[in-house]
Design a protein around this motif. Structure first.
Motif, PDB file in Angstrom:
ATOM      1  N   PHE A   1       0.845  -1.182   0.000  1.00  0.00           N
ATOM      2  CA  PHE A   1       0.000   0.000   0.000  1.00  0.00           C
ATOM      3  C   PHE A   1       0.886   1.239   0.000  1.00  0.00           C
ATOM      4  O   PHE A   1       1.998   1.221   0.552  1.00  0.00           O
ATOM      5  CB  PHE A   1      -0.901   0.059   1.244  1.00  0.00           C
ATOM      6  N   PRO A   2       0.399   2.327  -0.560  1.00  0.00           N
ATOM      7  CA  PRO A   2       1.148   3.583  -0.434  1.00  0.00           C
ATOM      8  C   PRO A   2       1.080   4.064   1.022  1.00  0.00           C
ATOM      9  O   PRO A   2       0.044   3.929   1.686  1.00  0.00           O
ATOM     10  CB  PRO A   2       0.421   4.531  -1.377  1.00  0.00           C
ATOM     11  N   ALA A   3       2.159   4.592   1.533  1.00  0.00           N
ATOM     12  CA  ALA A   3       2.212   5.039   2.928  1.00  0.00           C
ATOM     13  C   ALA A   3       1.234   6.157   3.210  1.00  0.00           C
ATOM     14  O   ALA A   3       0.777   6.321   4.351  1.00  0.00           O
ATOM     15  CB  ALA A   3       3.633   5.492   3.266  1.00  0.00           C
ATOM     16  N   SER A   4       0.874   6.937   2.136  1.00  0.00           N
ATOM     17  CA  SER A   4      -0.037   8.058   2.352  1.00  0.00           C
ATOM     18  C   SER A   4      -1.437   7.603   2.717  1.00  0.00           C
ATOM     19  O   SER A   4      -2.262   8.396   3.187  1.00  0.00           O
ATOM     20  CB  SER A   4      -0.077   8.929   1.082  1.00  0.00           C
ATOM     21  N   ARG A   5      -1.736   6.319   2.484  1.00  0.00           N
ATOM     22  CA  ARG A   5      -3.075   5.800   2.774  1.00  0.00           C
ATOM     23  C   ARG A   5      -3.315   5.674   4.292  1.00  0.00           C
ATOM     24  O   ARG A   5      -4.449   5.613   4.729  1.00  0.00           O
ATOM     25  CB  ARG A   5      -3.259   4.448   2.095  1.00  0.00           C
ATOM     26  N   PHE A   6      -2.262   5.651   5.061  1.00  0.00           N
ATOM     27  CA  PHE A   6      -2.385   5.427   6.509  1.00  0.00           C
ATOM     28  C   PHE A   6      -2.152   6.737   7.248  1.00  0.00           C
ATOM     29  O   PHE A   6      -1.348   7.566   6.837  1.00  0.00           O
ATOM     30  CB  PHE A   6      -1.372   4.379   6.978  1.00  0.00           C
ATOM     31  N   THR A   7      -2.861   6.898   8.335  1.00  0.00           N
ATOM     32  CA  THR A   7      -2.708   8.072   9.192  1.00  0.00           C
ATOM     33  C   THR A   7      -1.815   7.715  10.378  1.00  0.00           C
ATOM     34  O   THR A   7      -1.570   6.538  10.663  1.00  0.00           O
ATOM     35  CB  THR A   7      -4.065   8.571   9.700  1.00  0.00           C
ATOM     36  N   ALA A   8      -1.366   8.748  11.091  1.00  0.00           N
ATOM     37  CA  ALA A   8      -0.494   8.504  12.249  1.00  0.00           C
ATOM     38  C   ALA A   8      -1.246   7.801  13.375  1.00  0.00           C
ATOM     39  O   ALA A   8      -0.672   7.037  14.156  1.00  0.00           O
ATOM     40  CB  ALA A   8       0.094   9.822  12.739  1.00  0.00           C
ATOM     41  N   SER A   9      -2.579   8.059  13.483  1.00  0.00           N
ATOM     42  CA  SER A   9      -3.370   7.443  14.556  1.00  0.00           C
ATOM     43  C   SER A   9      -3.829   6.039  14.202  1.00  0.00           C
ATOM     44  O   SER A   9      -4.306   5.309  15.066  1.00  0.00           O
ATOM     45  CB  SER A   9      -4.589   8.318  14.874  1.00  0.00           C
ATOM     46  N   GLY A  10      -3.699   5.602  12.930  1.00  0.00           N
ATOM     47  CA  GLY A  10      -4.064   4.251  12.559  1.00  0.00           C
ATOM     48  C   GLY A  10      -5.250   4.204  11.617  1.00  0.00           C
ATOM     49  O   GLY A  10      -6.174   5.021  11.697  1.00  0.00           O
ATOM     50  N   THR A  11      -5.220   3.245  10.674  1.00  0.00           N
ATOM     51  CA  THR A  11      -6.280   3.064   9.686  1.00  0.00           C
ATOM     52  C   THR A  11      -6.729   1.607   9.711  1.00  0.00           C
ATOM     53  O   THR A  11      -5.890   0.700   9.812  1.00  0.00           O
ATOM     54  CB  THR A  11      -5.789   3.446   8.272  1.00  0.00           C
ATOM     55  N   MET A  12      -8.054   1.378   9.622  1.00  0.00           N
ATOM     56  CA  MET A  12      -8.600   0.024   9.631  1.00  0.00           C
ATOM     57  C   MET A  12      -8.298  -0.650   8.302  1.00  0.00           C
ATOM     58  O   MET A  12      -8.543  -0.085   7.234  1.00  0.00           O
ATOM     59  CB  MET A  12     -10.106   0.065   9.880  1.00  0.00           C
ATOM     60  N   VAL A  13      -7.753  -1.874   8.342  1.00  0.00           N
ATOM     61  CA  VAL A  13      -7.411  -2.658   7.153  1.00  0.00           C
ATOM     62  C   VAL A  13      -8.129  -4.002   7.247  1.00  0.00           C
ATOM     63  O   VAL A  13      -8.175  -4.602   8.333  1.00  0.00           O
ATOM     64  CB  VAL A  13      -5.890  -2.867   7.035  1.00  0.00           C
ATOM     65  N   ARG A  14      -8.660  -4.498   6.103  1.00  0.00           N
ATOM     66  CA  ARG A  14      -9.354  -5.786   6.065  1.00  0.00           C
ATOM     67  C   ARG A  14      -8.641  -6.692   5.076  1.00  0.00           C
ATOM     68  O   ARG A  14      -8.379  -6.297   3.939  1.00  0.00           O
ATOM     69  CB  ARG A  14     -10.820  -5.612   5.669  1.00  0.00           C
ATOM     70  N   CYS A  15      -8.320  -7.905   5.534  1.00  0.00           N
ATOM     71  CA  CYS A  15      -7.640  -8.878   4.670  1.00  0.00           C
ATOM     72  C   CYS A  15      -8.670  -9.542   3.756  1.00  0.00           C
ATOM     73  O   CYS A  15      -9.681 -10.075   4.228  1.00  0.00           O
ATOM     74  CB  CYS A  15      -6.914  -9.928   5.518  1.00  0.00           C
ATOM     75  N   VAL A  16      -8.403  -9.493   2.415  1.00  0.00           N
ATOM     76  CA  VAL A  16      -9.335 -10.086   1.455  1.00  0.00           C
ATOM     77  C   VAL A  16      -9.232 -11.612   1.444  1.00  0.00           C
ATOM     78  O   VAL A  16     -10.133 -12.292   0.935  1.00  0.00           O
ATOM     79  CB  VAL A  16      -9.069  -9.529   0.044  1.00  0.00           C
ATOM     80  N   GLU A  17      -8.147 -12.158   2.019  1.00  0.00           N
ATOM     81  CA  GLU A  17      -7.970 -13.605   2.032  1.00  0.00           C
ATOM     82  C   GLU A  17      -8.751 -14.259   3.165  1.00  0.00           C
ATOM     83  O   GLU A  17      -9.466 -15.248   2.972  1.00  0.00           O
ATOM     84  CB  GLU A  17      -6.477 -13.957   2.152  1.00  0.00           C
ATOM     85  N   CYS A  18      -8.601 -13.734   4.376  1.00  0.00           N
ATOM     86  CA  CYS A  18      -9.238 -14.386   5.544  1.00  0.00           C
ATOM     87  C   CYS A  18     -10.305 -13.532   6.186  1.00  0.00           C
ATOM     88  O   CYS A  18     -11.007 -13.991   7.089  1.00  0.00           O
ATOM     89  CB  CYS A  18      -8.184 -14.771   6.581  1.00  0.00           C
ATOM     90  N   GLY A  19     -10.432 -12.250   5.766  1.00  0.00           N
ATOM     91  CA  GLY A  19     -11.460 -11.384   6.319  1.00  0.00           C
ATOM     92  C   GLY A  19     -11.092 -10.754   7.654  1.00  0.00           C
ATOM     93  O   GLY A  19     -11.935 -10.128   8.297  1.00  0.00           O
ATOM     94  N   HIS A  20      -9.847 -10.921   8.107  1.00  0.00           N
ATOM     95  CA  HIS A  20      -9.438 -10.366   9.402  1.00  0.00           C
ATOM     96  C   HIS A  20      -9.277  -8.854   9.295  1.00  0.00           C
ATOM     97  O   HIS A  20      -8.779  -8.351   8.291  1.00  0.00           O
ATOM     98  CB  HIS A  20      -8.112 -11.009   9.824  1.00  0.00           C
ATOM     99  N   ASN A  21      -9.729  -8.129  10.333  1.00  0.00           N
ATOM    100  CA  ASN A  21      -9.607  -6.676  10.394  1.00  0.00           C
ATOM    101  C   ASN A  21      -8.556  -6.305  11.432  1.00  0.00           C
ATOM    102  O   ASN A  21      -8.493  -6.908  12.502  1.00  0.00           O
ATOM    103  CB  ASN A  21     -10.936  -6.018  10.775  1.00  0.00           C
ATOM    104  N   TRP A  22      -7.756  -5.296  11.142  1.00  0.00           N
ATOM    105  CA  TRP A  22      -6.800  -4.774  12.131  1.00  0.00           C
ATOM    106  C   TRP A  22      -6.477  -3.335  11.786  1.00  0.00           C
ATOM    107  O   TRP A  22      -6.833  -2.832  10.725  1.00  0.00           O
ATOM    108  CB  TRP A  22      -5.527  -5.630  12.166  1.00  0.00           C
ATOM    109  N   ILE A  23      -5.852  -2.671  12.746  1.00  0.00           N
ATOM    110  CA  ILE A  23      -5.510  -1.252  12.567  1.00  0.00           C
ATOM    111  C   ILE A  23      -4.019  -1.154  12.263  1.00  0.00           C
ATOM    112  O   ILE A  23      -3.182  -1.662  13.013  1.00  0.00           O
ATOM    113  CB  ILE A  23      -5.857  -0.444  13.828  1.00  0.00           C
TER     114      ILE A  23
END
Length: 241
Positions: free
Chosen positions: A14-36
């Motif tokens: 991912f491009p680094a600009s997509r994430f903020t300093a406080s954290g961005t929610m990401v979802r894995c398309v393989e297993c569906g796991h969510n994390w910040i």
């Protein structure tokens, strides 16, 4: 920026600009796991600086003597305090020993009242004053019953009861003293009954019966106790005050 799923380890770019300093929610398309996921922290190089050199200075002679004097005074004060504490403890131990020695006879009086009264009969008054009942006989009078009957026109009081050995040794049964009392609890008539039985073994019981004819009309209550030596063999009769 390479990001890996914490659950299945699938990697994403991912491009680094997509994430903020406080954290961005990401979802894995393989297993569906969510994390910040947070933007990577920037590392700034700081040029090292020379630390100041510590220097020591010797105190002036006068200050050094004052420090030594204060140190010695503190040591002497600690020693004097420790000595006073030891002396105070010795005094307390001495007073405690004196109290134990002084109170031991009194404690023995309360712990062994029967033995005390047998050795010093006059001490019975002390226990009576303290409200302590002392059973020097090891016997108890129980299940007292009174019956008033008329026999040949004469009023008769019949008194029955039991004498029980409550001690752990054989006990001789002394004579019983019966005292009739009026409404004011004054003694008005008394007599003695000789039990005439062998000594009772521990836990053993015997019964007694006594009768008195033509008791005083004012008699309302009866007191039963073991007779004193000067009351044995005395004829029954009215009590004079």
């Amino acid at each position: 920026m390479i990001v890996a799923c914490p659950a299945c380890a699938t990697r994403y770019d991912f491009p680094a600009s997509r994430f903020t300093a406080s954290g961005t929610m990401v979802r894995c398309v393989e297993c569906g796991h969510n994390w910040i996921e947070s933007r990577p922290a920037e590392v700034i190089d700081v040029a090292p600086r020379a630390l100041p050199i510590a220097t020591t200075t010797e105190p002036p002679p006068n200050e050094e003597r004052e420090v030594r004097r204060l140190t010695e005074a503190a040591r002497i004060a600690r020693e004097e305090f420790t000595l006073r504490q030891r002396q105070r403890r010795r005094q307390l131990y001495g007073w405690a020993g004196f109290a134990v020695a002084a109170l031991s006879p009194l404690a023995a009086l309360f712990l062994m009242p029967e033995t005390t009264v047998r050795l010093l009969p006059a001490s019975m008054r002390f226990f009576d004053y303290a409200g302590m009942k002392v059973n020097i006989y090891g016997l108890e009078v129980r299940r007292i019953a009174q019956q008033h009957v008329i026999i040949d026109g004469t009023r008769v009081i019949s008194i029955t009861g039991e004498i029980v050995n409550v001690s752990d040794e054989d006990r001789k049964v002394p004579s019983l003293r019966f005292i009739l009392k009026n409404g004011a609890l004054d003694d008005i008539y008394a007599w003695t009954l000789d039990s005439g039985i062998r000594p009772l073994r521990p836990g053993e019981m015997t019964t007694f019966t006594t009768r008195v004819a033509s008791p005083p009309p004012a008699a309302e209550d009866v007191q039963i106790r073991f007779a004193r030596a000067d009351e044995i063999g005395v004829n029954p009769g009215h009590v004079t005050h």
